[in-house]
Design a protein around this motif. Structure first.
Motif, PDB file in Angstrom:
ATOM      1  N   ILE A   1       0.858  -1.015  -0.114  1.00 32.78           N
ATOM      2  CA  ILE A   1      -0.007  -0.150  -0.242  1.00 32.78           C
ATOM      3  C   ILE A   1       0.956   1.248  -0.095  1.00 32.78           C
ATOM      4  O   ILE A   1       0.826   2.382  -0.863  1.00 32.78           O
ATOM      5  N   ALA A   2       1.860   1.435   0.902  1.00 22.56           N
ATOM      6  CA  ALA A   2       2.702   2.294   0.838  1.00 22.56           C
ATOM      7  C   ALA A   2       3.615   2.648  -0.379  1.00 22.56           C
ATOM      8  O   ALA A   2       3.678   3.950  -0.763  1.00 22.56           O
ATOM      9  N   GLN A   3       4.066   1.359  -1.194  1.00 25.38           N
ATOM     10  CA  GLN A   3       4.405   1.530  -2.413  1.00 25.38           C
ATOM     11  C   GLN A   3       3.633   2.333  -3.477  1.00 25.38           C
ATOM     12  O   GLN A   3       3.919   2.938  -4.383  1.00 25.38           O
ATOM     13  N   THR A   4       2.251   1.837  -3.353  1.00 18.99           N
ATOM     14  CA  THR A   4       1.286   2.542  -4.345  1.00 18.99           C
ATOM     15  C   THR A   4       0.785   3.976  -3.889  1.00 18.99           C
ATOM     16  O   THR A   4       1.083   4.674  -4.762  1.00 18.99           O
ATOM     17  N   HIS A   5       0.682   4.071  -2.671  1.00 20.12           N
ATOM     18  CA  HIS A   5       0.181   5.380  -2.254  1.00 20.12           C
ATOM     19  C   HIS A   5       1.249   6.244  -1.635  1.00 20.12           C
ATOM     20  O   HIS A   5       1.026   7.662  -1.308  1.00 20.12           O
ATOM     21  N   GLY A   6       2.508   6.109  -1.519  1.00 23.37           N
ATOM     22  CA  GLY A   6       3.708   6.532  -1.039  1.00 23.37           C
ATOM     23  C   GLY A   6       3.668   6.432   0.520  1.00 23.37           C
ATOM     24  O   GLY A   6       2.578   6.203   1.143  1.00 23.37           O
ATOM     25  N   MET A   7       4.751   6.676   1.246  1.00 22.92           N
ATOM     26  CA  MET A   7       4.832   6.789   2.800  1.00 22.92           C
ATOM     27  C   MET A   7       3.895   7.701   3.378  1.00 22.92           C
ATOM     28  O   MET A   7       3.612   7.526   4.553  1.00 22.92           O
TER      29      MET A   7
ATOM     30  N   ASN B   1      -6.245  -1.599  -5.113  1.00 20.81           N
ATOM     31  CA  ASN B   1      -5.221  -0.497  -5.169  1.00 20.81           C
ATOM     32  C   ASN B   1      -4.101  -0.467  -4.178  1.00 20.81           C
ATOM     33  O   ASN B   1      -4.167   0.510  -3.479  1.00 20.81           O
ATOM     34  N   PRO B   2      -3.419  -1.540  -4.101  1.00 23.09           N
ATOM     35  CA  PRO B   2      -3.094  -2.649  -4.778  1.00 23.09           C
ATOM     36  C   PRO B   2      -4.074  -3.550  -4.057  1.00 23.09           C
ATOM     37  O   PRO B   2      -4.442  -3.713  -3.276  1.00 23.09           O
ATOM     38  N   SER B   3      -4.173  -4.885  -4.907  1.00 26.83           N
ATOM     39  CA  SER B   3      -4.701  -6.033  -4.486  1.00 26.83           C
ATOM     40  C   SER B   3      -3.530  -6.693  -3.622  1.00 26.83           C
ATOM     41  O   SER B   3      -2.405  -6.910  -3.880  1.00 26.83           O
TER      42      SER B   3
END
Lengths: 344, 550
Positions: free
Chosen positions: A199-205, A261-263
């Motif tokens: 999730i952090a990779q997708t939405h940022g830290m 987002n992400p699965s």
């Protein structure tokens, strides 16, 4: 009569002596006659112990296993994966009586102790042998695929005037401040941390920094997280699809959605431990879990998916990326430390 | 040479092995590998905060416990005479509720959004705009308050007992000379109670600094840790971090020793607090009408409220802030009582408590006999026995649990995952509690009967069987009941030594709690209360109301 009893005892002892080394040394499926003897020996062991880390499936597994093996009692010890593997390793080192079969998400642990797992020999081995669901020379197997999901309390959302969540980003709603978001601790299972990392990779830290400011409530595992959502203590909770099933059935005002987002899909792995004090019973349970009958019993309720194809009622899962495996990379471990700082 | 070796000397050996050996092993582990355990401890994230929480919890809960406990004792002593005997029992009744059950009950009451009490409070006009709160159980202040509630019962016992000894003549004299109740309290009662308050505050501090239940159940959701919870996390890591756990325990061991010494210095000579009293019983017959009110309020808060919450959740199909009366039923009781894990935990509890009882009560009997001089022993032996049986009182149960795990889990004995390791922990913890009631009984009997028996040719065994045991049976019964109750309540040490397969009732409750099975949690908590109440009732039948105070 007495002589007859002695013969039975001797025959049982022979079966036990033969079956034990066979289970340890061979990964070829047992023949029908040989398997019948193992089943007979298993029934004489009366009980078999499963260490399980998934919430929501215990009652179904017990009921269905009892139908298949009425003379063999299935005892389930359920704990979060993190605590389970500590206990398992302590048992392994002390050769203490405990688990016969283990069922959890930490593939790293299975790899680490592969030499202390018994290669499967039951008839169900043929369904897995040579597939991507069999690992370490048939010592452990994928037995369940589950997506992480977002559970929400319909009444709480209505009272807050918040719509149904559509993805992970909806956890950041400012109306969820002061503990209305429930999360399992990152140490509850490595796959949980891997999903947080994804999730952090997708939405940022910044995602978890913002979430931290809402003061989310952390729970020892997914079990209390989903229960707290059902109770209304939390509006939304990070769970997996099997967790809310019983509560939905009991009429709790809880629903769930699977974010993409992400699965985050992960597997549960199953194996027989070599330090089992009931080796034949363990073989029988492992085989049942791997078999089509077992897979139908476990996944037929529609909340989890089987690695086998065409299991009636199973969750229709098509992971868009590799399964989370619980083997943490250094970057994920470092993220875990950051996660603690941001959310506590 | 061997002829000088009496049985009393041999008695010290098992006592030392049981009590001292695990602590020595633990202390040596803390300093092993060049103090690696301490380095790991200092590297823990937020270790400063953890230490601050530990000290804050101990100090805060002591203040609350002393205020409530002393206040309750004063209220009981100053209640109208006709109510005093039964109202004196009310502050003790919440002690029947195991801490783990009580804390769980409070979670159901004060969970910020769904807690029953919070929902009621939000009906008040000044809070009706809130969506959650106004109280939040998952915070440090509430961990302190609930721990203070638990400890106030112990403070009450000590202070009440002291007040009964001191009598009420001086207070009556002050009032006759025109002092107000408040002035009498501050100028007469409080100074006389100093010894009891200091002693009980010391005991409460030791219990507070070693508190485990409330921080584990309440603090975990917000990352609030104390030293004992960090020790627990060291046991569930792989491999078990014995060095870290031992280092974390070291400050608690030192605190235990320091508090005992400080208590001794603060109280000093006991004779300074002796009051010449003759007929104290009738001196304060009237009492104050308002005194029973705070006692009833405490009973309601510490006992009735959490139990009611547990009952509601136990009867509900799932934990919910909304009570639907039509859905309440006994399905959860039927489910838990048919669960093999629950039945196994009940069995493990029964076996562990039963075997521990068979070991610790006779051990306590011999220790008490030695200390009263009923069995011959030199002063050095008596002092050593006194030290060994007092030591477990000064150490948090979590420390002993961890020490027992470290000492016996691995080679050469490899007791991990067995009931034996639980029994060893239980025996160690219960030695002081098994000795105390028997010691009191034996002191009241005196040693003359035993000496007379010996003078008339009665051997050691005959004197024991015909004189000592029959005369001390009341103390034995009370000690047995006390040990059963305390072990059924035991949580901290059990959490350290249990394995997945050897759960006792308290650890099973925690297992259900971490699994989110809240109605099952409530059922197990209520079962623990019922069993404890039954044991206390049995103790009351045997030993009267004095048994409850013991």
């Amino acid at each position: 009569m007495r002589r007859c009893g002695i013969v039975v005892v001797l025959a049982t002892a022979c079966v036990l002596l033969l079956a034990g080394p066979m289970a340890q040394g061979s990964s070829a499926p047992a023949g029908a006659a040989e398997w019948a003897k193992i089943e007979q020996a298993a029934e004489q062991q009366e009980r078999v112990v499963l260490y399980l880390s998934i919430a929501g499936v215990e009652a179904r597994m017990k009921a269905e296993f009892r139908k298949a093996y009425p003379k063999l009692q299935l005892d389930v010890i359920r704990q979060p994966t993190g605590e389970l593997i500590s206990r398992l390793d302590a048992e392994r080192q002390a050769s203490a009586s405990g688990a016969d079969v283990v069922f959890h998400t930490d593939r790293g642990w299975f790899d680490q102790v592969a030499n202390h797992l018994v290669p499967a020999t039951g008839p169900a081995l043929s369904l897995y042998k040579g597939t991507k669901s069999a690992f370490a020379e048939n010592r452990y197997f994928t037995s369940m695929l589950v997506p992480f999901s977002l559970a929400y309390n319909t009444q709480v959302l209505a009272s807050l005037g918040v719509g149904v969540p559509t993805g992970w980003q909806d956890m950041l709603n400012p109306k969820f401040a002061n503990g209305l978001v429930g999360l399992p601790e990152r140490g509850s299972a490595p796959v949980t941390l891997q999903c947080y990392y994804a999730i952090a990779q997708t939405h940022g830290m910044g995602f978890f920094e913002r979430l931290g400011k809402l003061k989310p409530r952390l729970y020892p595992s997914i079990g209390p997280t989903v229960q707290s959502v059902a109770a209304g203590a939390n509006a939304v909770g990070f769970v997996q699809t099997a967790a809310p099933a019983d509560l939905i059935k009991a009429g709790a005002p809880i629903k769930q959605m699977v974010p993409t987002n992400p699965s985050c899909y992960y597997g549960y792995f199953v194996a027989q431990v070599a330090w089992s004090k009931r080796p034949q019973a363990a073989q029988v349970l492992l085989n049942w879990v791997m078999s089509r009958a077992g897979q139908e019993a476990i996944h037929g309720w529609g909340y989890t998916a089987s690695p086998l194809e065409n299991i009636p009622g199973g969750l229709d899962v098509k992971p868009d990326k590799p399964l989370l495996d619980g083997i943490l990379t250094p970057a994920q471990q470092e993220f875990g430390r950051q996660f603690d700082k941001m959310t506590r | 040479m061997f002829s000088r070796l009496r049985s009393s000397h041999l008695f010290i050996i098992p006592l030392t092995v049981i009590v001292l050996w695990p602590l020595v092993m633990l202390a040596s582990r803390a300093f092993a590998d060049g103090g690696a355990g301490f380095r790991d401890m200092l590297a823990l994230p937020n270790i400063g905060q953890t230490v601050a929480h530990t000290i804050g919890l101990a100090m805060g809960s002591v203040i609350i416990a002393v205020l409530i406990g002393s206040g309750l004792a004063w209220c009981v002593s100053n209640s109208p005479q006709r109510t005093r005997s039964w109202i004196g029992l009310l502050p003790l009744l919440p002690l029947i509720v195991p801490a783990v059950a009580g804390v769980t009950g409070w979670i159901f009451l004060l969970e910020p959004r769904t807690g029953y009490l919070n929902q009621l409070l939000r009906q008040l006009p000044w809070w009706n705009h809130l969506l959650q709160g106004p109280l939040d159980i998952y915070t440090m202040p509430w961990i302190i308050i609930l721990t203070g509630f638990t400890l106030s019962g112990f403070v009450y016992l000590y202070v009440r007992s002291s007040m009964q000894t001191l009598g009420t003549e001086l207070e009556a004299a002050a009032r006759v000379h025109g002092a107000s109740p408040l002035r009498t309290f501050f100028t007469v009662t409080l100074p006389l109670m100093r010894a009891a308050i200091v002693y009980s505050a010391g005991v409460a501090f030791l219990l507070g600094i070693g508190q485990f239940t409330a921080p584990l159940l309440l603090g975990r959701t917000r990352g609030i840790n104390v030293l004992t919870t960090e020790m627990y996390y060291a046991t569930i890591a792989f491999p078990v971090k014995y060095g870290l756990g031992a280092a974390l325990g070291a400050p608690l061991i030192i605190a235990g020793i320091v508090v005992v010494v400080l208590q001794f210095l603060a109280i000093g000579e006991q004779s300074r607090y002796v009051v010449v009293t003759g007929q104290s019983r009738h001196a304060e017959a009237r009492g104050y009408w308002f005194c029973p009110l705070p006692i009833a309020a405490f009973f309601l808060l510490a006992g009735v409220l959490p139990l009611s919450a547990l009952v509601l959740v136990a009867l509900s199909p799932y934990w919910s802030g909304t009570i639907r009366w039509s859905t309440l039923g006994f399905e959860n009781f039927a489910k838990v009582l048919s669960e093999p894990n629950a039945l196994r935990a009940l069995r493990t509890s029964a076996i562990a408590i039963g075997v521990a009882l068979l070991i610790v009560v006779p051990l306590g009997f011999f220790a008490a006999a030695l200390m009263t001089g009923a069995f011959r022993a030199g002063p050095l032996v008596r002092r050593l026995v006194d030290f060994l049986i007092t030591l477990p009182l000064g150490m948090p149960a979590a420390i002993f649990g961890f020490a027992v795990l470290y000492t016996y889990a691995g080679p050469p004995l490899v007791l991990y995952g067995t009931i034996t390791i639980i029994i060893i922990a239980y025996v160690t913890l219960m030695i002081p509690h098994a000795v105390r009631p028997q010691l009191t009984t034996m002191m009241s009997i005196g040693k003359e009967y035993a000496e007379a028996s010996r003078v008339h040719g009665g051997g050691w065994w005959r004197t024991l069987g015909v004189i000592q045991i029959p005369l001390a049976r009341n103390g034995v019964a009370v000690a047995s009941a006390l040990v059963i109750v305390m072990l059924f309540h035991e949580f901290a040490a059990s959490m350290m030594v249990r394995a997945a397969h050897t759960q006792v009732m308290g650890t099973l409750l925690y297992e259900y709690y971490t699994g989110g099975l809240y109605p099952d949690v409530a059922v197990v908590a209520l079962l623990m209360v019922v069993v404890t109440a039954a044991c206390v009732f049995a103790a009351l039948l045997v030993g009267g109301t004095k048994a409850l105070e013991s």
